[in-house]
Design a protein around this motif. Structure first.
Motif: not given
Length: 609
Positions: A311-316, A429-440, A459-464
């Motif tokens: 899958m793309l790392d971001g938008s088409p 599941m509830m934790d959105t704190s900190g830097d969770q970019s790059d599929g973390r 799909a969860d695009l924030a992960l994929t």
């Protein structure tokens, strides 16, 4: 668990024995011949009328270009060299430079422009939308949210598209490879899977995946094994041409009809195959062509990498289209956005009334005329039906395009304040704190299927695809594609239904809140892969010598997909390049037409529908 494993081992042995027995029989054609019912149905369709039979013979696709010929036929499915061809470009420059107009800035139109520009031609593209990409489009709203027209997944057998992405520099950095597993999410959060992660590749990895899947019970696995063990897929393991020829003959029956002929049961269709059919063509097994389904699974059986997903790392727009746009702009290709084509201007034979030559295009609200040596209609099915002048239908070639049907889809995006697909750890599941970019972020980083929702794949695009879809301090961005079962509902109702159905398959997500949503509807999306449609797909070269077609619906062996669009774009460019030069080439034809106009003092009128 021990009893379950023992049962799976027995099924694995049984599946292997069935396949080995089928391979042993593969030299006997009668072992794989269609049953009497389907043969009668095909025969009835074939002799429906003498005119139809004649038409089928006359319109059998033929190609001038050797490169285009390599894109079709049984050998094309296994030809990894196609990636190198797409990556390296056409490899030749025409002696004559053509002025070419392309209608449509979707994937096929832009890829055709890449090759045509590299071959030395002057190319201009016209797109009615304010953005490129066609059915693979994405754009930003006023708040910076990236919105997509659909969910886009790259199968490992997309050899041509991967070649294009390598050519534009986007393959290595813009695609994220996923675990080699296809996961089903069922009501109550129960997971099933086709796990292809096996020490030995295809076809053994596929046998293991089907034998061990939790998605089917033991009885359904047994009947599934019987049907797949007597399918063209097995014959293809020892005789690929023979197996693929059988698959092509199955376009006049549904997958359900084929599956239930020799042992397949409804349970397998309901609990596994329907979700796959919806993901491929937005139709269930009772509606989709057996050819369409078996074509894909033929590739899965032969090539290990075919079932690997990326899958793309971001938008088409960013990951796929922007590198292509830069490639085109570096070669002086002009892309005109928000510029509709109003008419195809053409000459008509006064005796027969048949269109003979395209002169150019009428562009925009003022219908400005632009003259071209060749025109490519790189549209989807509804687009080509709108674009073609009425008198083009005097050719059976164009008229049968109107037999192609389409399916509607609605793409729903919903963002949450936590991670929806995290079902093991509620705190995580509830934790959105900190830097969770790059599929973390938490949850399942892959394409997902479900038979218990009205969106078959999601799909969860924030992960994929976190590049532009992850937002600090927020969680999942679920993208789900609804088919025609739900299409007519209001946008608000679709969002509500999407959230409810997500809660049904991820019960813990009921504690999360939706923070943003979007709905994009395509009333006529992919062409409908129902039985009997394949014969209506037109080839890229047409009876009008300087008018060409491109798009995933045109004749190529893939489904209406990104790879299908890429193949079509490469094929139409190959056909134009092969016809450009010489005393009877496209440039010579344009010069002859211009000389005739001058000889008649430019008084001959243009004939337009």
């Amino acid at each position: 668990h021990l009893d379950h494993n023992l049962a799976n081992n027995k099924i694995m042995k049984f599946v292997t024995n069935v396949v080995l027995a089928a391979v042993a029989l593969s030299s006997t054609a009668s072992a794989f011949a269609p049953i009497a019912g389907s043969s009668a149905r095909i025969s009835t369709a074939a002799v429906h009328s003498a005119a139809a039979l004649k038409s089928a013979v006359v319109d059998e696709p033929t190609f001038t270009s050797e490169d285009a010929k390599r894109q079709v036929g049984n050998t094309a499915f296994l030809n990894k060299n196609l990636m190198a061809r797409a990556q390296n470009g056409p490899g030749i420059k025409n002696k004559e430079s053509l002025n070419i107009g392309i209608v449509g800035a979707g994937l096929s139109g832009m890829i055709a422009a890449m090759d045509l520009a590299d071959a030395g031609h002057n190319v201009e593209i016209f797109e009615v939308r304010p953005f490129v990409g066609g059915k693979v489009s994405s754009w930003q709203d006023k708040n910076g949210n990236h919105i997509e027209m659909g969910l886009h997944v790259f199968f490992g057998c997309y050899y041509n598209l991967f070649g294009i992405m390598k050519r534009t520099g986007g393959f290595d950095e813009n695609l994220r490879i996923k675990e080699h597993i296809h996961t089903f999410v069922n009501e109550g959060g129960k997971l099933g899977a086709l796990d292809f992660q096996f020490p030995i590749g295809a076809p053994v990895s596929g046998l293991a995946a089907f034998a061990q899947t939790e998605q089917l019970g033991i009885e359904d696995k047994f009947h599934n094994a019987v049907r797949l063990g007597t399918s063209p897929i097995v014959r293809a393991l020892v005789d690929f041409d023979g197996g693929m020829d059988m698959v092509r003959e199955l376009d006049d029956i549904t997958f359900t009809e084929w599956f239930q002929q020799l042992g397949g049961k409804r349970g397998s269709l309901d609990r596994m195959w329907d979700a796959i059919a919806y993901a491929l063509g937005f139709l269930d097994c009772d509606s989709i062509s057996a050819r369409a389904m078996l074509t894909i699974f033929m590739l899965f059986a032969i090539r290990t990498e075919a079932s690997v997903l990326r899958m793309l790392d971001g938008s088409p727009q960013t990951g796929l289209h922007d590198p292509i746009i830069k490639y085109l702009e570096d070669r002086n290709v002009k892309i005109n956005l928000s510029t509709p084509v109003r008419d195809v201007v053409h000459d008509v034979d006064p005796e027969t009334g048949l269109p003979t030559r395209v002169r150019g295009l009428k562009i925009g609200p003022r219908e400005e005329f632009r003259e071209y040596d060749a025109v490519v209609a790189a549209t989807d099915v509804p687009g080509i039906k709108k674009l073609l002048p009425k008198n083009f239908r005097k050719y059976d070639f164009f008229d049968k395009i109107y037999n192609l049907d389409t399916v509607p889809i609605a793409t729903v995006q919903v963002r949450f304040d936590g991670w929806v697909t995290e079902i093991q750890d509620e705190a995580r599941m509830m934790d959105t704190s900190g830097d969770q970019s790059d599929g973390r972020g938490a949850g399942i980083d892959n394409l997902l299927y479900s038979v218990d929702t009205e969106f078959s794949c999601f799909a969860d695009l924030a992960l994929t695809s976190p590049g532009e879809y992850y937002k600090p301090g927020e969680g999942s961005l679920i993208q789900a594609v609804f088919d025609e079962r739900a299409f007519k509902r209001s946008n608000e109702q679709l969002v509500e239904d999407c959230i409810k159905q997500l809660h049904d398959i991820f019960p813990s997500s009921r504690k999360l809140n939706c923070t943003w949503s979007s709905v994009v509807k395509l009333g006529q999306a992919l062409y409908r892969e129902k039985p009997g449609q394949d014969k209506f797909r037109p080839k890229q070269a047409t009876p009008i010598s300087n008018f060409f077609l491109s798009g995933a619906y045109t004749y190529q062996d893939y489904l209406d997909s990104m790879e299908g669009a890429t193949r079509s774009g490469l094929m139409v460019a190959d056909e134009i390049i092969a016809r450009a030069d010489g005393p009877n080439g496209l440039k010579a034809q344009a010069q002859q037409a211009g000389a005739y106009d001058q000889a008649t003092s430019a008084s001959k009128p243009f004939f337009a529908a």
